[in-house]
Each structure stands twice: as structure tokens, then as C-alpha cells.
Design an enzyme around this catalytic site. Structure first.
Site, PDB file in Angstrom:
ATOM      1  N   TYR A 232       0.818  -1.211   0.000  1.00  0.00           N
ATOM      2  CA  TYR A 232       0.000   0.000   0.000  1.00  0.00           C
ATOM      3  C   TYR A 232       0.855   1.265   0.000  1.00  0.00           C
ATOM      4  O   TYR A 232       0.451   2.285  -0.545  1.00  0.00           O
ATOM      5  CB  TYR A 232      -0.883   0.043   1.256  1.00  0.00           C
ATOM      6  CG  TYR A 232      -2.261  -0.530   1.101  1.00  0.00           C
ATOM      7  CD1 TYR A 232      -2.449  -1.835   0.680  1.00  0.00           C
ATOM      8  CD2 TYR A 232      -3.388   0.240   1.407  1.00  0.00           C
ATOM      9  CE1 TYR A 232      -3.711  -2.353   0.559  1.00  0.00           C
ATOM     10  CE2 TYR A 232      -4.657  -0.280   1.286  1.00  0.00           C
ATOM     11  CZ  TYR A 232      -4.820  -1.588   0.870  1.00  0.00           C
ATOM     12  OH  TYR A 232      -6.071  -2.111   0.758  1.00  0.00           O
TER      13      TYR A 232
ATOM     14  N   LYS B  88       2.221 -15.176   2.849  1.00  0.00           N
ATOM     15  CA  LYS B  88       2.419 -15.978   1.633  1.00  0.00           C
ATOM     16  C   LYS B  88       3.898 -16.333   1.564  1.00  0.00           C
ATOM     17  O   LYS B  88       4.597 -16.043   0.579  1.00  0.00           O
ATOM     18  CB  LYS B  88       1.943 -15.166   0.414  1.00  0.00           C
ATOM     19  CG  LYS B  88       1.895 -15.944  -0.890  1.00  0.00           C
ATOM     20  CD  LYS B  88       0.797 -16.984  -0.944  1.00  0.00           C
ATOM     21  CE  LYS B  88       0.914 -17.826  -2.204  1.00  0.00           C
ATOM     22  NZ  LYS B  88      -0.029 -18.965  -2.223  1.00  0.00           N
TER      23      LYS B  88
ATOM     24  N   ASP C 248      -3.984 -17.922   0.923  1.00  0.00           N
ATOM     25  CA  ASP C 248      -5.014 -18.615   0.126  1.00  0.00           C
ATOM     26  C   ASP C 248      -5.759 -19.632   0.987  1.00  0.00           C
ATOM     27  O   ASP C 248      -6.985 -19.734   0.947  1.00  0.00           O
ATOM     28  CB  ASP C 248      -4.404 -19.272  -1.127  1.00  0.00           C
ATOM     29  CG  ASP C 248      -3.153 -20.095  -0.845  1.00  0.00           C
ATOM     30  OD1 ASP C 248      -2.603 -20.007   0.272  1.00  0.00           O
ATOM     31  OD2 ASP C 248      -2.722 -20.840  -1.752  1.00  0.00           O
TER      32      ASP C 248
ATOM     33  N   ASP D  64      -6.755  -6.424   4.183  1.00  0.00           N
ATOM     34  CA  ASP D  64      -7.844  -5.727   3.493  1.00  0.00           C
ATOM     35  C   ASP D  64      -8.828  -6.749   2.944  1.00  0.00           C
ATOM     36  O   ASP D  64     -10.041  -6.635   3.118  1.00  0.00           O
ATOM     37  CB  ASP D  64      -7.257  -4.887   2.348  1.00  0.00           C
ATOM     38  CG  ASP D  64      -8.332  -4.140   1.577  1.00  0.00           C
ATOM     39  OD1 ASP D  64      -9.238  -3.587   2.229  1.00  0.00           O
ATOM     40  OD2 ASP D  64      -8.265  -4.116   0.332  1.00  0.00           O
TER      41      ASP D  64
ATOM     42  N   ASP E 201     -12.797  -8.046   4.677  1.00  0.00           N
ATOM     43  CA  ASP E 201     -14.084  -7.981   3.962  1.00  0.00           C
ATOM     44  C   ASP E 201     -14.740  -9.359   3.940  1.00  0.00           C
ATOM     45  O   ASP E 201     -15.950  -9.487   4.125  1.00  0.00           O
ATOM     46  CB  ASP E 201     -13.889  -7.508   2.509  1.00  0.00           C
ATOM     47  CG  ASP E 201     -14.132  -6.011   2.349  1.00  0.00           C
ATOM     48  OD1 ASP E 201     -13.959  -5.282   3.353  1.00  0.00           O
ATOM     49  OD2 ASP E 201     -14.482  -5.578   1.233  1.00  0.00           O
TER      50      ASP E 201
END
Ligand code: IPM
Ligand code: MG
Length: 362
Positions: free
Chosen positions: A135, A190, A222, A246, A250
Site C-alpha cells: 500500500y 504468503k 489462500d 484488506d 471484507d
């Protein structure tokens, strides 16, 4: 207590008004001042985060934030888009610790897209670093590729990076939060592909040695995304970086069937905090008086708990929200047959009435 109130765009002003109503009924002493951010700030000040807003936010003990985002400004250069208001506040105030609870309220179990038996009782917390990662990493931009699959072609690029102190501090926040809850923490990364993630994993593992009482594991992003829809109740606290957080937050919010119910907090090292609903500015329903104000009301409760040490007042708000749900009132986003549909203002009034009733009863 000095609170900067930043309603922002879309439904922001409507939902913030209800949170203020609720704060006002609690007999606490606080000062409030309003400021603009997002598309509304761009419209009047040609910038989504005007200097005056930033100054007010810096000087306040806490920021109560509505939401930003307005499709009318999506074509502007990135630094002028509404989203830059929240990104700028996170960056300039150093609000690295983003706490996003995902709670499935018993009365709303049916609103989840998952089977009731999977989400009933779900109560987890995602702790997302909010000031680092891809970001904010530099360099970023566009250029002519010198290598890769198509040398000489135009390319876009960003930089994923995390420093040791950034990882250490968010890991400490997460382990401490886990201690206050069910003592389980999952760090998501990851590391099978990314250097940044392997580094993240090594540092979080180091920090875990200080918290032998917290059950700790790692999970790839994942797999975490999959486990969240497979068996969400296995999670207690998740800690992760900005980008993965992020996305996962959600996903977790949606599991509860009620993104309109979920508050969030972003804290810096001196416990200055920004509090905002997890949902966005919902321009499609702005001004209609139908938005769910509960996430913002619950964000005000988080503010009282984390920035002002008023756990008691926070509990009063949270228990009033549960009462109102139990009484069957629902805004349209959480409405189901057999419940009573109400608008934004009536929902806020009901929370206020419940707090009042309990004060007289107690
Ligand atoms: C969030 C939002 C923001 C983010 C956007 C509005 C910049 O999606 O708070 O999750 O990506 O952090
Ligand atoms: Mg998001």
C-alpha cells in the site's frame, strides 16, 4: 476528551449523526469538532484530506470517521481521490494497528451467506497492519520494463516491503489482543512465495516466544481465505499485513451477514485512534435515511474503550445494540421476515432509548 468528527461521503453524515446522539446520552464530558474528508472535501477544498482536517485529527484524542468514497471522483489522479483521506490519516497519524472484529450476532445468523451452524457464535478479530506493505511501499509507478516477460513494454509496479520494527509492533498488538480473548493467534502470509512474507513469518515467530501462553500458528493467505468460509469459528485472532488484511477483513465481515454491524479501530503507538465502520460510503443509498448506523455506533463504543478508557460506557452501548436487535428492529440491510424495518434515525433513537431505559432501571 477531544473527538474529531469526520463524516466523509455518502451515508457518512447520516450514520455519524446517530453515533453522536448515542454519545450524547452517556453523560460523558467531551469536545467535538467537525472536519471534511473525501469527496466532499475535494469538492470544497480541492483535496480529499485538507490541511485543517489533518491538523484537527492530530490534535484530537480520537477521530470518529464515517466513510469516504464517491464514484464522481474516481477518475481523478490517485492523490486526489476520496480514498486518500483515510490512507493519509492512517499514514500521518501512524495508525498502524487496524482492529476489525467480525462478530455474528445471534439474531442475524440467518443473514449470513453461510449455513447457520458454521457461523453461529462466530467472534473473531482481524488485526491488520495498516501503514505498511505494498500500500505504501516505494518505489511505485509506471515505467518501461528493462526485464521481465516483455522488456521495452510499459509496466506498472508497486513495492511490497515490511521492516522488522513494523512487524514486531503489530505482532505484539496481536499477541496482547489474543491474551485478552481466547489465546489463539494465526499469522497469515504468503511465505511460500514472497520474501516479505518469509521475513514476516520469521519475525512473528520470534515475537511469539514472549507469549508462550498464546496458541500460535501460521497460515498461507489462500488457505486462510478458504478456512474462513469452511470453518470460520476455528479462528480467534488473525494478524496479517495490509493487503491480505484488506481482503480477509471484507471476507470475514460478510460471513457475519451484517457488514453494516461491524466497527473498526485504527490505533497508533500512543493509543490515539481512528474509529470507523467497516463498510463503505454506500453512495447508492446516501440521503435516503435507510443506512444501518449500528457499525458507527459500535465504533463509538470502541473509541470509548480504547482511546478513553471508558469500558463501562462502551459496554452500555454494546448491550443497548443487542437489546435493539433482540427487540426485532432492523435496517433494510439486515431485515428478514418477521422483524420490523426501521430507518437510520429510528435505529439510533432505539439505541438511545435502550441506554436511557437501563439507566433508569439500574
Ligand atoms: C479499507 C478500505 C481501504 C483500504 C480503501 C478505501 C483505501 O478498503 O479500509 O479496508 O484498502 O484499506
Ligand atoms: Mg477494504
Amino acid at each position: 476528551m477531544k473527538i474529531a468528527i469526520v463524516p466523509g461521503d455518502g451515508i457518512g453524515a447520516e450514520i455519524i449523526a446517530e453515533a453522536i446522539k448515542v454519545l450524547n446520552v452517556l453523560d460523558l464530558k467531551f469536545e467535538t469538532e467537525f472536519a471534511l474528508a473525501g469527496g466532499v472535501a475535494y469538492a470544497s477544498h480541492s483535496h480529499p484530506l485538507p490541511e485543517a482536517t489533518l491538523k484537527l485529527a492530530r490534535e484530537a484524542d480520537a477521530v470518529l470517521f464515517g466513510a469516504v468514497g464517491d464514484w464522481r471522483y474516481d477518475q481523478l489522479d490517485r492523490p486526489l481521490r476520496p480514498e486518500q483521506a483515510i490512507l493519509g490519516l492512517r499514514k500521518h497519524l501512524g495508525l498502524f494497528a487496524n482492529l476489525r472484529p467480525a462478530i455474528c450476532y445471534e439474531q442475524l445468523v440467518g443473514a449470513s451467506s453461510l449455513k447457520p451452524e458454521l457461523v453461529s457464535g462466530l467472534d473473531m478479530l482481524i488485526i491488520r497492519d495498516a501503514t505498511g506493505d505494498v500500500y505504501f511501499g516505494q518505489p511505485r509507478g509506471r515505467r518501461t520494463a528493462v526485464d521481465g516477460h516483455f522488456p521495452g513494454a510499459q509496466e506498472g509496479f508497486d513495492t511490497m516491503r515490511y521492516s522488522r520494527p513494523e512487524i514486531e509492533r503489530i505482532a505484539h498488538v496481536a499477541f496482547q489482543a489474543a491474551r485478552e480473548r481466547n489465546r489463539r493467534l494465526t499469522s497469515v502470509d504468503k511465505a511460500n512465495v514472497l520474501e516479505t512474507s518469509q521475513f514476516w513469518r520469521d519475525i512473528v515467530t520470534e515475537v511469539s516466544k514472549d507469549y508462550p501462553d498464546v496458541e500460535f500458528d501460521h497460515m498461507y493467505i489462500d488457505n486462510a481465505a478458504m478456512q474462513l468460509v469452511k470453518a470460520p469459528r476455528k479462528f480467534d485472532v488473525i494478524v496479517t499485513g495490509n493487503m491480505f488484511g484488506d481482503i480477509l477483513s471484507d471476507e470475514a465481515a460478510m460471513l457475519t451477514g451484517s457488514i453494516g454491524m461491524l466497527p473498526s479501530a485504527s490505533l497508533n503507538a500512543s493509543n490515539q485512534g481512528l474509529y470507523e465502520p467497516s463498510h463503505g460510503s454506500a453512495p447508492d443509498i446516501a440521503g435516503k435515511g435507510i443506512a444501518n448506523p449500528l457499525a458507527t455506533i459500535l465504533s463509538a463504543a470502541m473509541m470509548l474503550r480504547f482511546s478513553f478508557n471508558q469500558a463501562d460506557a462502551a459496554n452500555r452501548i454494546e448491550s443497548a445494540v443487542k437489546d435493539v436487535l433482540a427487540s426485532g428492529l432492523r435496517t433494510v440491510d439486515i431485515y428478514s421476515e418477521g422483524t420490523t424495518k426501521v430507518g437510520t434515525c429510528a435505529m439510533g433513537d432505539a439505541v438511545v432509548a435502550s441506554i436511557r431505559r437501563k439507566a433508569t432501571a439500574g
